[in-house]
Write an enzyme that holds these catalytic residues in place. Structure first.
Site, PDB file in Angstrom:
ATOM      1  N   LYS A 119       0.959  -1.203   0.079  1.00 28.27           N
ATOM      2  CA  LYS A 119       0.020   0.148  -0.113  1.00 28.27           C
ATOM      3  C   LYS A 119       0.757   1.164  -0.128  1.00 28.27           C
ATOM      4  CE  LYS A 119      -3.048   2.659   2.955  1.00 28.27           C
ATOM      5  NZ  LYS A 119      -3.439   2.671   4.303  1.00 28.27           N
ATOM      6  N   GLU A 177      -8.224  11.576  13.411  1.00 20.96           N
ATOM      7  CA  GLU A 177      -7.240  10.560  13.733  1.00 20.96           C
ATOM      8  C   GLU A 177      -6.198  10.832  14.785  1.00 20.96           C
ATOM      9  OE1 GLU A 177      -4.372   7.526  11.490  1.00 20.96           O
ATOM     10  OE2 GLU A 177      -5.729   8.666  10.421  1.00 20.96           O
ATOM     11  N   GLU A 228      -6.693  -2.872   4.187  1.00 21.37           N
ATOM     12  CA  GLU A 228      -6.067  -1.534   4.447  1.00 21.37           C
ATOM     13  C   GLU A 228      -6.051  -1.240   5.957  1.00 21.37           C
ATOM     14  OE1 GLU A 228      -6.742   3.138   3.411  1.00 21.37           O
ATOM     15  OE2 GLU A 228      -7.693   1.841   2.212  1.00 21.37           O
ATOM     16  N   GLU A 272     -12.373  10.531  -4.378  1.00 22.38           N
ATOM     17  CA  GLU A 272     -12.409  10.313  -2.876  1.00 22.38           C
ATOM     18  C   GLU A 272     -11.567  11.493  -2.353  1.00 22.38           C
ATOM     19  OE1 GLU A 272     -10.568   7.403   0.560  1.00 22.38           O
ATOM     20  OE2 GLU A 272     -11.369   6.480  -1.315  1.00 22.38           O
TER      21      GLU A 272
END
Length: 461
Positions: free
Chosen positions: A215, A264, A308, A443
């Site tokens: 990733k 986050e 992910e 996105e």
């Protein structure tokens, strides 16, 4: 507004000498709007202020002025450098039992090895401030501290001046009426390097398909131009209203304000316990409650997003198992729903080991797979080669620690850099083997939305 205490501020870059002393004093005051206190400092301390509010709104901190700054341009050992300097300062702290612990606030750049000439030029690899005036709202109490770090023999007189200044700031914040309404007019929106971004996603996908990485997070930027200069406190007020469930932050350095509303948490340390959060994998909010629920269920069952997310869980749990005891991690993720987006979320906590401070965790955890990729080193090399931009403090650790060892850092996403009549916004997404550039591009618009809307811009995508 009286003395700027230039004698105190001018010594901020001097190495700590044997005669240097660190004084603090705390008073409890009546209710004060934290943004009003932030704005009260605009006249004399416009270029050095900060704002922090945690996600559950149990803690708000505002800093005005500079009692001391810790900065590092090192390309190796930057976390240890800041940590050691802070410990050195804390070792000379003089305080009464009633006084609360002074705070150090700031952040690090995303990648110390990837600094390009950009809007981030005045931000070093790590930059932290001990404020001269510190407001802290916690457990229903509003506390204001003076911090002074000096080697002057006339420290008593200096401190009296700071008390006068503190009282003026409190009076302004409590009495004056501030207009926080946002009337920004965007006259130009520029997608910086759109074609480069799409190509970077394509190249990263190919590299992953070839087995070089699992990733890679690829980001891009927008540039907004306004009719006139945008006021820092109005931008902060707008973003705090836009994103109620997030960490709110603002770091003013010179003419620039780095600000945002991030969902986050990177790391929190409180009373000997460490807490983190795994946030990775996302989908939009539904237009109705039923559609929202269906989208959330789809996210929980989506293989790409679960993989992910698991990359992040594995990485953070490994670090906690190394630095902590009694580690607790749920087996399956939950949904974190915020205004524009839903994320997969897993909490992590553990008892702190004796030898570790918050900077140890920041170094070990940054960048998480949610912002860098897997494996980290390979992902960073791909980002450096493909993105062709300096992320600056975007997607990097920002937060605070105090002289008691407590603190919290968030990951600075959903963020932007404001400078006079321009703003720079950043957004990215995790690229895997089956990523489609156009869908990843779409996105990023969802992730731009909070800051874009706060600044009065409109979606082009």
């Amino acid at each position: 507004m009286g003395h700027k205490m230039t004698d105190v501020r001018q010594m901020q870059k001097v190495m700590i000498s044997p005669s240097t002393r660190f004084f603090t004093e705390t008073v409890e005051v009546g209710r004060i709007s934290p943004l009003s206190f932030f704005e009260a400092g605009a006249s004399q301390y416009k270029d050095s202020r900060f704002y922090w509010q945690n996600a559950d709104k149990t803690l708000t901190i505002v800093g005005i002025g500079q009692a001391y700054t810790l900065a590092t341009g090192r390309t190796g050992g930057r976390y240890k450098d800041i940590s050691e300097k802070w410990k050195q300062l804390c070792s000379i702290l003089i305080k009464e039992e009633k006084d609360i612990a002074p705070v150090l606030f700031g952040g690090f750049s995303f990648d110390e090895e990837n600094r390009k000439e950009s809007e981030w030029d005045e931000f070093p690899s790590g930059y932290f401030v001990v404020p001269s005036f510190q407001l802290k709202i916690e457990e229903g109490k509003t506390l204001i501290s003076i911090n002074m770090i000096t080697d002057h023999t006339e420290a008593t007189l200096d401190f009296e001046r700071l008390r006068d200044e503190r009282d003026k700031l409190i009076h302004i914040a409590q009495v004056e009426e501030f207009d926080f309404a946002n009337h920004n007019k965007v006259i130009a929106t520029t997608e910086r390097g759109k074609e480069q971004y799409l190509k970077a996603v394509e190249n990263a996908t190919e590299s992953i398909q070839q087995g070089n990485a699992d990733k890679v997070v690829i980001a891009r930027a927008l540039e907004l131009q306004f009719e006139q200069e945008v006021n820092s406190v109005k931008a902060l007020h707008a973003i705090t209203n836009e994103q109620q469930e997030s960490y709110h932050f603002g770091l003013q350095k010179g003419e620039s304000l780095f600000f945002g509303a991030t969902p986050e948490r990177l790391i929190e340390i409180k009373n000997g316990k460490a807490y983190s959060a795994c946030v990775a994998g996302s989908i939009r909010r539904g237009k109705s409650a039923q559609e929202d629920r269906e989208l959330g269920e789809a996210l929980l069952g989506d293989r790409k997003n679960r993989e992910e997310h698991q990359h992040v869980v594995s990485m953070i749990s490994n670090i906690f198992n190394k630095y902590c005891t009694e580690v607790l991690i749920p087996k399956t993720p939950k949904l974190m729903k915020i205004r524009d987006i839903q994320h997969l979320y897993t909490s992590v906590e553990g008892a702190l080991g004796e030898e570790n401070d918050i900077f140890s965790f920041v170094e070990a955890l940054h960048p998480t797979p949610a912002l860098g990729g897997v494996p980290t080193d390979v992902a960073l090399e791909i980002i450096r080669h493909e993105e062709e931009m300096d992320r600056g403090y975007y997607a990097a650790p920002i937060g605070w620690t105090d002289a008691a060892g407590n603190g919290e850092f968030a990951v600075a996403i959903r963020s932007g850099l404001l400078n006079s009549d321009r703003a720079y916004l950043y957004a990215g997404g995790g690229i895997v083997a089956d990523s489609v550039p156009e869908l990843e591009y779409d996105e990023t618009w969802v992730k731009f939305r909070p800051v874009l809307r706060a600044l009065g811009g409109k979606l082009n995508g």
